[in-house]
Write a protein that holds these residues in place. Structure first.
Motif, PDB file in Angstrom:
ATOM      1  N   ARG A  59       3.661 -11.866  -8.381  1.00  0.00           N
ATOM      2  CA  ARG A  59       3.298 -13.249  -7.899  1.00  0.00           C
ATOM      3  C   ARG A  59       4.412 -13.910  -7.628  1.00  0.00           C
ATOM      4  NH1 ARG A  59       0.444 -16.532  -5.900  1.00  0.00           N
ATOM      5  NH2 ARG A  59      -0.308 -18.430  -6.800  1.00  0.00           N
ATOM      6  N   ALA A  64       3.812 -10.011 -12.488  1.00  0.00           N
ATOM      7  CA  ALA A  64       2.555 -10.497 -13.269  1.00  0.00           C
ATOM      8  C   ALA A  64       1.785  -9.598 -13.911  1.00  0.00           C
ATOM      9  CB  ALA A  64       1.692 -11.316 -11.954  1.00  0.00           C
ATOM     10  N   GLU A  66      -1.771 -10.153 -14.375  1.00  0.00           N
ATOM     11  CA  GLU A  66      -2.679 -10.165 -13.534  1.00  0.00           C
ATOM     12  C   GLU A  66      -2.844 -11.561 -12.509  1.00  0.00           C
ATOM     13  OE1 GLU A  66      -6.055 -12.664 -16.443  1.00  0.00           O
ATOM     14  OE2 GLU A  66      -6.029 -10.540 -16.720  1.00  0.00           O
ATOM     15  N   VAL A  67      -3.541 -11.162 -11.672  1.00  0.00           N
ATOM     16  CA  VAL A  67      -3.631 -12.261 -10.654  1.00  0.00           C
ATOM     17  C   VAL A  67      -5.259 -12.422 -10.463  1.00  0.00           C
ATOM     18  CG1 VAL A  67      -3.254 -12.768  -8.210  1.00  0.00           C
ATOM     19  CG2 VAL A  67      -1.652 -11.546  -9.499  1.00  0.00           C
ATOM     20  N   PHE A  71      -5.710 -16.197  -5.328  1.00  0.00           N
ATOM     21  CA  PHE A  71      -4.412 -16.321  -5.394  1.00  0.00           C
ATOM     22  C   PHE A  71      -3.658 -15.086  -4.339  1.00  0.00           C
ATOM     23  CE2 PHE A  71      -5.196 -18.653  -9.252  1.00  0.00           C
ATOM     24  CZ  PHE A  71      -4.477 -19.821  -9.126  1.00  0.00           C
ATOM     25  N   CYS A  73      -0.640 -12.093  -3.813  1.00  0.00           N
ATOM     26  CA  CYS A  73       0.242 -11.490  -4.711  1.00  0.00           C
ATOM     27  C   CYS A  73       0.905 -10.129  -3.664  1.00  0.00           C
ATOM     28  CB  CYS A  73      -0.489 -10.766  -5.955  1.00  0.00           C
ATOM     29  SG  CYS A  73      -2.004  -9.774  -5.491  1.00  0.00           S
TER      30      CYS A  73
END
Length: 101
Positions: A59, A64, A66-67, A71, A73
């Motif tokens: 990210r 990251a 989790e996204v 959003f 990524c």
């Protein structure tokens, strides 16, 4: 028993070729979420092209865990570099469920 649980769908918006790493997909998480332990299915024109795992999930410039939906990524798919703009990635996990009679 094992069952698949779909976590989310990700649209590939732009593809970046990096000499040291390979191909990185610039993505937008449409619904659900994606995390580093997710398994992936890559669809092109609604046809399954590849199944694999997340090698790298970023990210902005940071790694990251989790996204979530809404959003953007960057995703590097383990062992696969033939990603194109407009591909759809489906993230899923496999859960173990106790059998019942």
């Amino acid at each position: 028993e094992e069952r698949e649980v779909v976590q989310g769908h990700i649209n590939v918006r732009q593809v970046f070729k990096v000499s040291r790493f390979g191909t990185i997909a610039g993505c937008f998480v449409q619904d659900g979420l994606i995390n580093r332990q997710s398994r992936l299915r890559l669809f092109r024109d609604n046809v399954l092209v590849y199944e694999g795992k997340v090698e790298s999930l970023q990210r902005f410039k940071d790694q990251a865990r989790e996204v979530a939906a809404g959003f953007e990524c960057g995703i590097k798919i383990s062992g696969y570099d033939d990603i194109k703009d407009g591909d759809v990635i489906e993230a899923y996990t496999i859960e173990e469920v106790a059998r019942t009679m």
